[in-house]
Design a protein around this motif. Structure first.
Motif, PDB file in Angstrom:
ATOM      1  N   UNK A 178      14.233  -7.647  -9.346  1.00  0.00           N
ATOM      2  CA  UNK A 178      14.105  -7.781  -7.904  1.00  0.00           C
ATOM      3  C   UNK A 178      14.091  -6.428  -7.208  1.00  0.00           C
ATOM      4  N   UNK A 179      14.872  -5.474  -7.773  1.00  0.00           N
ATOM      5  CA  UNK A 179      14.943  -4.196  -7.065  1.00  0.00           C
ATOM      6  C   UNK A 179      14.292  -3.086  -7.873  1.00  0.00           C
ATOM      7  N   UNK A 180      13.261  -3.465  -8.668  1.00  0.00           N
ATOM      8  CA  UNK A 180      12.528  -2.469  -9.456  1.00  0.00           C
ATOM      9  C   UNK A 180      12.069  -1.287  -8.622  1.00  0.00           C
ATOM     10  N   UNK A 181      11.752  -1.575  -7.359  1.00  0.00           N
ATOM     11  CA  UNK A 181      11.161  -0.559  -6.488  1.00  0.00           C
ATOM     12  C   UNK A 181      12.040   0.676  -6.365  1.00  0.00           C
ATOM     13  N   UNK A 182      13.360   0.489  -6.314  1.00  0.00           N
ATOM     14  CA  UNK A 182      14.209   1.633  -6.025  1.00  0.00           C
ATOM     15  C   UNK A 182      14.478   2.488  -7.266  1.00  0.00           C
ATOM     16  N   UNK A 183      14.063   2.032  -8.427  1.00  0.00           N
ATOM     17  CA  UNK A 183      14.269   2.846  -9.631  1.00  0.00           C
ATOM     18  C   UNK A 183      13.042   3.688  -9.939  1.00  0.00           C
ATOM     19  N   UNK A 184      13.294   4.861 -10.489  1.00  0.00           N
ATOM     20  CA  UNK A 184      12.206   5.712 -10.946  1.00  0.00           C
ATOM     21  C   UNK A 184      12.306   5.805 -12.466  1.00  0.00           C
ATOM     22  N   UNK A 185      11.147   5.741 -13.131  1.00  0.00           N
ATOM     23  CA  UNK A 185      11.124   5.877 -14.586  1.00  0.00           C
ATOM     24  C   UNK A 185      10.906   7.349 -14.933  1.00  0.00           C
ATOM     25  N   UNK A 186      11.651   7.840 -15.896  1.00  0.00           N
ATOM     26  CA  UNK A 186      11.526   9.242 -16.295  1.00  0.00           C
ATOM     27  C   UNK A 186      11.184   9.288 -17.788  1.00  0.00           C
ATOM     28  N   UNK A 187      10.110   9.981 -18.113  1.00  0.00           N
ATOM     29  CA  UNK A 187       9.648   9.997 -19.502  1.00  0.00           C
ATOM     30  C   UNK A 187       9.405  11.430 -19.961  1.00  0.00           C
ATOM     31  N   UNK A 188       9.847  11.743 -21.153  1.00  0.00           N
ATOM     32  CA  UNK A 188       9.528  13.025 -21.791  1.00  0.00           C
ATOM     33  C   UNK A 188       9.010  12.727 -23.190  1.00  0.00           C
ATOM     34  N   UNK A 189       7.968  13.445 -23.604  1.00  0.00           N
ATOM     35  CA  UNK A 189       7.343  13.130 -24.888  1.00  0.00           C
ATOM     36  C   UNK A 189       7.448  14.293 -25.868  1.00  0.00           C
ATOM     37  N   UNK A 190       7.774  13.963 -27.102  1.00  0.00           N
ATOM     38  CA  UNK A 190       7.748  14.944 -28.190  1.00  0.00           C
ATOM     39  C   UNK A 190       6.629  14.522 -29.124  1.00  0.00           C
ATOM     40  N   UNK A 191       5.550  15.314 -29.126  1.00  0.00           N
ATOM     41  CA  UNK A 191       4.381  14.942 -29.930  1.00  0.00           C
ATOM     42  C   UNK A 191       4.352  15.772 -31.208  1.00  0.00           C
ATOM     43  N   UNK A 192       4.158  15.095 -32.320  1.00  0.00           N
ATOM     44  CA  UNK A 192       3.939  15.781 -33.589  1.00  0.00           C
ATOM     45  C   UNK A 192       2.466  15.699 -33.945  1.00  0.00           C
ATOM     46  N   UNK A 193       1.842  16.838 -34.157  1.00  0.00           N
ATOM     47  CA  UNK A 193       0.450  16.844 -34.598  1.00  0.00           C
ATOM     48  C   UNK A 193       0.364  17.579 -35.924  1.00  0.00           C
ATOM     49  N   UNK A 194      -0.276  16.951 -36.893  1.00  0.00           N
ATOM     50  CA  UNK A 194      -0.493  17.621 -38.178  1.00  0.00           C
ATOM     51  C   UNK A 194      -1.636  18.611 -38.015  1.00  0.00           C
ATOM     52  N   UNK A 195      -1.420  19.828 -38.469  1.00  0.00           N
ATOM     53  CA  UNK A 195      -2.464  20.842 -38.344  1.00  0.00           C
ATOM     54  C   UNK A 195      -3.494  20.667 -39.454  1.00  0.00           C
ATOM     55  N   UNK A 196      -4.748  20.973 -39.126  1.00  0.00           N
ATOM     56  CA  UNK A 196      -5.789  20.750 -40.134  1.00  0.00           C
ATOM     57  C   UNK A 196      -6.050  22.006 -40.963  1.00  0.00           C
ATOM     58  N   UNK A 197      -5.000  22.703 -41.332  1.00  0.00           N
ATOM     59  CA  UNK A 197      -5.170  23.804 -42.282  1.00  0.00           C
ATOM     60  C   UNK A 197      -5.495  23.194 -43.651  1.00  0.00           C
ATOM     61  N   UNK A 198      -6.149  23.977 -44.498  1.00  0.00           N
ATOM     62  CA  UNK A 198      -6.515  23.447 -45.818  1.00  0.00           C
ATOM     63  C   UNK A 198      -5.283  23.278 -46.706  1.00  0.00           C
ATOM     64  N   UNK A 199      -4.320  24.198 -46.538  1.00  0.00           N
ATOM     65  CA  UNK A 199      -3.145  24.162 -47.415  1.00  0.00           C
ATOM     66  C   UNK A 199      -1.871  23.977 -46.602  1.00  0.00           C
ATOM     67  N   UNK A 200      -0.797  23.671 -47.311  1.00  0.00           N
ATOM     68  CA  UNK A 200       0.483  23.355 -46.663  1.00  0.00           C
ATOM     69  C   UNK A 200       1.118  24.583 -46.003  1.00  0.00           C
ATOM     70  N   UNK A 201       2.213  24.361 -45.321  1.00  0.00           N
ATOM     71  CA  UNK A 201       2.787  25.446 -44.514  1.00  0.00           C
ATOM     72  C   UNK A 201       3.500  26.512 -45.360  1.00  0.00           C
ATOM     73  N   UNK A 202       4.121  26.114 -46.486  1.00  0.00           N
ATOM     74  CA  UNK A 202       4.877  27.115 -47.265  1.00  0.00           C
ATOM     75  C   UNK A 202       4.429  27.236 -48.715  1.00  0.00           C
ATOM     76  N   UNK A 203       3.329  26.567 -49.099  1.00  0.00           N
ATOM     77  CA  UNK A 203       2.809  26.675 -50.459  1.00  0.00           C
ATOM     78  C   UNK A 203       1.302  26.489 -50.393  1.00  0.00           C
TER      79      UNK A 203
END
Ligand code: ADP
Ligand code: MG
Ligand code: ZN
Length: 479
Positions: free
Chosen positions: A1-26
């Motif tokens: 009923x009182x949805x109007x008075x609330x504000x939604x707050x969102x923060x995103x942590x995105x993981x993207x795999x890099x398209x390198x040919x080889x892995x990060x430490x080998x």
């Protein structure tokens, strides 16, 4: 009923795999979909004594991502150990970055829910290694570990809690994905897990401090993210209204049930016992190194858009639709350069192809046919081999079972009938069978012509050349 008075707050942590040919430490390959445990070595399986060596490409790609999202690049950066235990993490720690990430304080511009420009701030971008994967067998009840993904490089892009609705979250993620694809640092294939997000969400009354957040882990579909945010927003508001306290929690979204489940209480930085990675040296970047990457960034969407409008005379709306995804924009440029009819290629991409992708819940990068196929389709219509109506059937076929449009037309005998005698025969047949319409036309009802042409199209299964058909009907009806 009182949805109007609330504000939604969102923060995103995105993981993207890099398209390198080889892995990060080998030097194991990063390739997706290989037989389990075929891209592994002593380093990424954490055999005693094995030492990591940082892949320079990973730094380059992360810096590219930082520059493309308006971050400042940290010239003195380092790696840290993040300790936790999980069966797909052989070292029992992940090499990540804690207090000195490669990139800080950037932003991405999106549209808010009213269509106004809005900046979503990026707190940081850091590099880290991916974990392996557990494959759970429904038959034996066993879980088998596949370490091919262990050590695949990731960037984590952490936004400030500036997002205010599921719509904004959707636009932010799509924009970010498109940027990473344009600069060619990640293929962002969500179905392969190369682009996934942790969604932090809380609600509060605007004049009060932010509320406690729930963190939804590892989401990899835009639709689910929107649904999950809308669900969480409602649940948190109703909890607060009912006097139930919202506590910080790590959750999982169940797409079938359409609700979230608690996984665990949220861990904090202390739980991870971060400390500097002793097996790697600090990362120091010169001005020259950063300048050089900046100079060599590929053409960004805004510049492509300008080109489409000024050189190819496309409308702003069309140009925007094309640049919304790099896959679209690339196929547009390649197909256009082959058939030279850029406008027609644009129409296919923004109307029928967009519709089919939507119906089949596919992303533009999943278009199964090539730019060359699309160019051929346009040419076949332009040289009257097929009508544009038949072209739509050919397009469906290109999605179902991609092969050259010429081949499809031959196999299915779809070529347009442009032989005058053949068309005349159909016209006479239709006139004979529809005397009432003929009479109507002669009595001044022009609409009757449309009906007759339609009948002839039915007889020829849509293959008659429509222009010739029209002309012949009029010629006959004048007699
Ligand atoms: P972690 O989740 O790893 O502990 P942070 O504390 O840095 O890391 O926060 C992660 C994410 O949570 C960030 O994207 C941030 O914007 C978001 N966040 C922080 N506070 C809130 C809040 N009250 N509501 C929603 N999101 C938040
Ligand atoms: Mg988090
Ligand atoms: Zn390895």
């Amino acid at each position: 009923m009182s949805n109007e008075i609330y504000e939604t707050v969102i923060g995103l942590e995105v993981h993207a795999e890099l398209s390198t040919k080889t892995k990060i430490f080998c030097s194991c390959k990063t390739e997706f979909g290989a037989e389990p445990n075929t891209h592994i070595c002593p380093i990424c399986t954490a055999l005693p004594g094995a030492l990591p060596k940082l892949n320079e490409k990973v730094v380059e790609y992360a810096v590219k991502a930082g520059l493309a999202t308006n971050c400042s690049i940290e010239q003195n950066s380092k790696n840290d150990r993040k300790n936790y235990f999980y069966p797909d993490l052989p070292k029992s720690y992940q090499i990540s970055q804690y207090d000195k990430p490669l990139c800080n304080n950037g932003y991405i511009e999106i549209e808010d829910d009213n269509g106004n420009p809005k900046k979503i701030r990026i707190l940081r971008i850091h590099i880290e290694e991916d974990a392996g994967k557990l494959n759970h067998s429904d038959f034996s009840g066993e879980s088998l570990v596949d370490l091919n993904r262990a050590g695949v490089p990731l960037i984590e892009i952490v936004s400030e809690p500036d997002i205010r609705s599921s719509g904004e979250a959707d636009r932010y993620l799509k924009k970010l994905k498109s940027i990473l694809q344009y600069i060619e640092v990640s293929d962002c294939k969500m179905e392969e897990g190369s682009f996934r997000a942790d969604v932090n969400i809380s609600v509060h009354k605007p004049d009060e401090p932010f509320g406690e957040r729930h963190e939804l882990k590892n989401m990899n579909s835009f639709k689910s993210i929107q649904r999950a945010i809308d669900y969480e927003k409602d649940i948190q508001i109703s909890d607060i209204e009912n006097g139930v306290e919202v506590v910080q929690e790590t959750m999982r979204w169940d797409d079938v049930e359409g609700r979230t489940f608690s996984m665990r209480e949220k861990e904090n930085a202390q739980d991870y016992r971060y400390f500097p990675e002793p097996d790697l040296i600090a990362i120091k970047l010169s001005d020259e190194y950063i300048e050089n990457i900046k100079k060599n960034l590929p053409e960004m969407p805004e510049s492509r858009k300008k080109r489409y409008m000024s050189d190819l005379a496309l409308s702003e709306k069309d140009a925007n639709a094309l640049i919304s995804s790099k896959a679209y924009s690339d196929i547009f440029e390649e197909a256009g350069s082959i058939c030279k009819n850029y406008k027609a290629v644009c129409n296919w991409l923004t109307s029928d192809i967009a519709r089919i992708l939507n119906e089949r819940e596919l992303e533009p990068e999943n278009i199964p046919f090539t730019a060359k196929d699309l160019a051929e389709l346009v040419e076949l219509i332009d040289n009257d081999t097929i009508s544009s109506t038949i072209g739509k059937d050919v397009l469906e076929e290109l999605f179902d079972n991609p092969r050259s449009p010429k081949k499809i037309i031959d196999e299915k005998s779809l070529a347009q009938i442009s032989n005058k005698d053949e068309i005349a025969e159909v016209v006479l047949k239709v006139l004979k069978e529809n005397e009432q319409s003929v009479a109507d036309y002669k009595a001044g009802k022009d609409r009757a012509l449309g009906f007759l042409v339609g009948q002839a199209m039915k007889v020829t299964k849509g293959k008659a050349n429509p222009k010739m058909l029209n002309e012949l009907f009029i010629e006959e009806l004048k007699k």
